[in-house]
Design a protein around this motif. Structure first.
Motif, PDB file in Angstrom:
ATOM      1  N   LEU A  23       0.876  -1.176   0.000  1.00 24.27           N
ATOM      2  CA  LEU A  23       0.000   0.000   0.000  1.00 24.27           C
ATOM      3  C   LEU A  23       0.906   1.217   0.000  1.00 24.27           C
ATOM      4  N   VAL A  24       0.638   2.167  -0.896  1.00 30.61           N
ATOM      5  CA  VAL A  24       1.411   3.407  -0.951  1.00 30.61           C
ATOM      6  C   VAL A  24       0.598   4.532  -0.330  1.00 30.61           C
ATOM      7  N   LEU A  25       1.194   5.241   0.620  1.00 31.37           N
ATOM      8  CA  LEU A  25       0.557   6.401   1.246  1.00 31.37           C
ATOM      9  C   LEU A  25       1.465   7.610   1.088  1.00 31.37           C
ATOM     10  N   ASN A  26       0.894   8.738   0.697  1.00 28.88           N
ATOM     11  CA  ASN A  26       1.639   9.982   0.511  1.00 28.88           C
ATOM     12  C   ASN A  26       0.912  11.094   1.262  1.00 28.88           C
ATOM     13  N   SER A  27       1.570  11.619   2.297  1.00 32.75           N
ATOM     14  CA  SER A  27       0.931  12.619   3.145  1.00 32.75           C
ATOM     15  C   SER A  27       1.976  13.580   3.698  1.00 32.75           C
ATOM     16  N   PRO A  28       1.757  14.915   3.539  1.00 33.41           N
ATOM     17  CA  PRO A  28       0.765  15.548   2.684  1.00 33.41           C
ATOM     18  C   PRO A  28       0.983  15.147   1.222  1.00 33.41           C
ATOM     19  N   SER A  29      -0.092  15.184   0.467  1.00 30.12           N
ATOM     20  CA  SER A  29      -0.098  14.566  -0.842  1.00 30.12           C
ATOM     21  C   SER A  29       0.328  15.503  -1.964  1.00 30.12           C
ATOM     22  N   ASN A  30       1.016  14.932  -2.917  1.00 30.79           N
ATOM     23  CA  ASN A  30       1.169  15.501  -4.242  1.00 30.79           C
ATOM     24  C   ASN A  30       0.238  14.665  -5.124  1.00 30.79           C
ATOM     25  N   PRO A  31      -0.876  15.229  -5.624  1.00 34.23           N
ATOM     26  CA  PRO A  31      -1.063  16.626  -6.014  1.00 34.23           C
ATOM     27  C   PRO A  31      -2.020  17.449  -5.162  1.00 34.23           C
ATOM     28  N   THR A  32      -2.684  16.867  -4.152  1.00 39.39           N
ATOM     29  CA  THR A  32      -3.798  17.583  -3.525  1.00 39.39           C
ATOM     30  C   THR A  32      -3.417  18.361  -2.281  1.00 39.39           C
ATOM     31  N   GLY A  33      -2.298  18.018  -1.638  1.00 38.06           N
ATOM     32  CA  GLY A  33      -1.963  18.630  -0.360  1.00 38.06           C
ATOM     33  C   GLY A  33      -2.752  18.059   0.801  1.00 38.06           C
ATOM     34  N   ALA A  34      -3.580  17.031   0.549  1.00 41.46           N
ATOM     35  CA  ALA A  34      -4.365  16.419   1.617  1.00 41.46           C
ATOM     36  C   ALA A  34      -3.454  15.657   2.560  1.00 41.46           C
ATOM     37  N   GLY A  35      -3.721  15.763   3.846  1.00 41.56           N
ATOM     38  CA  GLY A  35      -2.905  15.095   4.845  1.00 41.56           C
ATOM     39  C   GLY A  35      -3.714  14.102   5.666  1.00 41.56           C
ATOM     40  N   TYR A  36      -3.124  12.948   5.941  1.00 42.12           N
ATOM     41  CA  TYR A  36      -3.774  11.942   6.791  1.00 42.12           C
ATOM     42  C   TYR A  36      -3.530  12.286   8.255  1.00 42.12           C
ATOM     43  N   SER A  37      -4.600  12.392   9.011  1.00 44.06           N
ATOM     44  CA  SER A  37      -4.471  12.641  10.441  1.00 44.06           C
ATOM     45  C   SER A  37      -4.087  11.352  11.157  1.00 44.06           C
ATOM     46  N   ALA A  38      -3.751  11.477  12.430  1.00 43.91           N
ATOM     47  CA  ALA A  38      -3.443  10.286  13.220  1.00 43.91           C
ATOM     48  C   ALA A  38      -4.632   9.338  13.246  1.00 43.91           C
ATOM     49  N   ALA A  39      -5.845   9.889  13.334  1.00 43.67           N
ATOM     50  CA  ALA A  39      -7.052   9.045  13.336  1.00 43.67           C
ATOM     51  C   ALA A  39      -7.239   8.341  11.998  1.00 43.67           C
ATOM     52  N   ASP A  40      -6.973   9.050  10.898  1.00 39.25           N
ATOM     53  CA  ASP A  40      -7.052   8.435   9.567  1.00 39.25           C
ATOM     54  C   ASP A  40      -6.107   7.244   9.477  1.00 39.25           C
ATOM     55  N   LEU A  41      -4.871   7.438   9.933  1.00 43.68           N
ATOM     56  CA  LEU A  41      -3.866   6.387   9.839  1.00 43.68           C
ATOM     57  C   LEU A  41      -4.187   5.218  10.771  1.00 43.68           C
ATOM     58  N   ARG A  42      -4.749   5.512  11.924  1.00 45.81           N
ATOM     59  CA  ARG A  42      -5.149   4.454  12.846  1.00 45.81           C
ATOM     60  C   ARG A  42      -6.191   3.542  12.195  1.00 45.81           C
ATOM     61  N   ALA A  43      -7.156   4.148  11.495  1.00 42.79           N
ATOM     62  CA  ALA A  43      -8.200   3.354  10.833  1.00 42.79           C
ATOM     63  C   ALA A  43      -7.603   2.461   9.744  1.00 42.79           C
ATOM     64  N   LEU A  44      -6.655   3.003   8.968  1.00 45.46           N
ATOM     65  CA  LEU A  44      -6.001   2.195   7.938  1.00 45.46           C
ATOM     66  C   LEU A  44      -5.145   1.100   8.567  1.00 45.46           C
ATOM     67  N   ALA A  45      -4.462   1.438   9.650  1.00 44.00           N
ATOM     68  CA  ALA A  45      -3.608   0.462  10.320  1.00 44.00           C
ATOM     69  C   ALA A  45      -4.413  -0.720  10.840  1.00 44.00           C
ATOM     70  N   ASN A  46      -5.603  -0.460  11.338  1.00 46.09           N
ATOM     71  CA  ASN A  46      -6.446  -1.537  11.842  1.00 46.09           C
ATOM     72  C   ASN A  46      -6.794  -2.533  10.743  1.00 46.09           C
ATOM     73  N   VAL A  47      -6.974  -2.050   9.527  1.00 44.04           N
ATOM     74  CA  VAL A  47      -7.221  -2.940   8.392  1.00 44.04           C
ATOM     75  C   VAL A  47      -5.949  -3.721   8.062  1.00 44.04           C
ATOM     76  N   LEU A  48      -4.819  -3.044   8.030  1.00 37.96           N
ATOM     77  CA  LEU A  48      -3.563  -3.686   7.652  1.00 37.96           C
ATOM     78  C   LEU A  48      -3.148  -4.775   8.643  1.00 37.96           C
ATOM     79  N   LEU A  49      -3.503  -4.608   9.902  1.00 41.92           N
ATOM     80  CA  LEU A  49      -3.162  -5.624  10.898  1.00 41.92           C
ATOM     81  C   LEU A  49      -3.847  -6.950  10.598  1.00 41.92           C
TER      82      LEU A  49
END
Length: 394
Positions: free
Chosen positions: A161-187
């Motif tokens: 899985l590739v994650l880019n934060s803050p992102s090129n091209p949008t500048g969108a950033g994953y918060s700690a809560a965002d990453l926690r939710a993704l991490a729970n899936v990856l586990l």
């Protein structure tokens, strides 16, 4: 090679340069390069390295000095603990990512890439024999991958899985809560590794706090490659130094690959990067304030143009406006604007402003601009875009 396309950002720049050679006044907003200079203490370290004769081959994937500096940076700024045997240094961040894909992907292995994405990710995967799995992440989700979409995208063939934060091209950033939710899936899927591209870590606005997934979920540390570099934060694009921390077995494989391709990054650039990574960061306060001023200038201009709209980015130095309201309109010569590529071409030909169509990043109809350029040029570009959009008829 027939499946790989040249970088669209480079292609737009090439066309803009051709128009300049024809005498056109072109404002280029297509390349992501800070207009600030490399900090003086970094330049002085490079000069000292030259004077000291540090002009020979180094260890293939970085000197002990730069690896120690990177270990210190990860511990100090990100709360990540690595040994120098877990650090890879390459000729720019792009080489580090490419090495990782080549070292791990067998034919048909899948790599999940949220869209919009940096233009090079899918083609690097293809060159390594893998299959990019593009997951559209719309504006309604803040241009970010959700846990539900990640779960749906994972298959037994998923390798990364590739994650880019803050992102090129949008500048969108994953918060700690965002990453926690993704991490729970990856586990739940231990066969999936995570590649985090944190290149824009230090360029952020409005109090947004940077997080990286291996720090949020330490159980993912042994299958995460945390990638970064000195290009953006330190205005060192031409020095070509990228780095990563990750599992020792992967780092060794990447070093073996690099030993048969480019060997070591520039010895002088490595010495400069040591100074950058161990030196002060106070210069970023003024630079980020300038970036924010430019961001807000362009945001206001685009959101005032009927037919355009733009989300406020958390970081990086890009805007990713929607041009959906322009689709279906006609140019003064009668040609229809049917895609974001048509719109970007119109802006270049009519307004003399070079932007990159959103389809190059996997999501349309949008376009990307870089606001890492002089404020007066940005103001002029916004005025030209507004005037050009006014010429489009319904």
């Amino acid at each position: 090679m027939m499946t790989v396309q040249p970088s669209p950002t480079i292609a737009i720049t090439r066309l803009a340069n051709e128009l300049r050679r024809q005498g056109r006044d072109i404002i280029g907003l297509s390349q992501g390069e800070p207009d600030f200079d490399t900090p003086d203490h970094v330049k002085e370290a490079a000069k000292a390295a030259i004077d000291a004769g540090q002009t020979k081959y180094t260890d293939v994937d970085g000197t002990p000095e730069i690896k120690r500096a990177i270990v210190g940076k990860f511990a100090r700024e990100n709360g990540l603990s690595y040994d120098i045997s877990q650090i890879s240094v390459g000729t720019g961040g792009k080489q580090v990512l490419y090495n990782a894909f080549c070292a791990t992907l067998d034919d048909g292995d899948e790599v999940i890439i949220p869209a919009p994405y940096w233009v090079s990710y899918p083609d690097m995967v293809r060159l390594a024999g893998g299959k990019p799995v593009i997951v559209a992440c719309g504006e309604e989700d803040g241009f970010k991958l959700t846990a539900e979409r990640l779960r749906e995208a994972i298959t037994p063939r998923t390798r990364w899985l590739v994650l880019n934060s803050p992102s090129n091209p949008t500048g969108a950033g994953y918060s700690a809560a965002d990453l926690r939710a993704l991490a729970n899936v990856l586990l739940d899927h231990p066969h999936v590794m995570v590649m985090t591209d944190d290149m824009y870590e230090h360029i952020r606005y409005d109090g947004w706090a940077f997080s990286t997934i291996a720090a949020i979920e330490p159980r993912l540390l042994d299958r995460t490659l945390t990638c970064n570099g000195v290009s953006k934060a330190y205005a060192m694009t031409g020095w070509r130094i990228g780095y990563a921390g990750g599992p020792e077995k992967l780092i060794r494989a990447m070093a073996t690959l690099q030993s048969q391709s480019t060997t070591n990054p520039s010895s002088i650039s490595q010495a400069a990067a040591v100074a950058a990574l161990t030196g002060p960061l106070d210069f970023l306060t003024e630079r980020n304030a300038m970036f924010k001023t430019r961001r807000d200038l362009c945001l206001a201009a685009f959101n005032d143009i009927e037919g355009l709209s733009c989300r406020t980015p958390d970081g990086a130095f890009y805007l990713f406006p929607s041009c959906a309201g322009m689709i279906g309109r006609r140019r003064p010569d009668g040609r229809a604007i049917e895609t974001d590529i048509d719109f970007a071409t119109f802006l270049l030909e009519d307004a003399g402003v070079a932007v990159v169509p959103g389809s190059a990043f996997g999501l349309a109809p949008y376009f990307r601009i870089s606001f890492a350029t002089a404020t007066d040029k940005l103001r002029s570009a916004c005025e030209r875009i507004e005037e050009a959009c006014g010429k489009l008829s319904r």
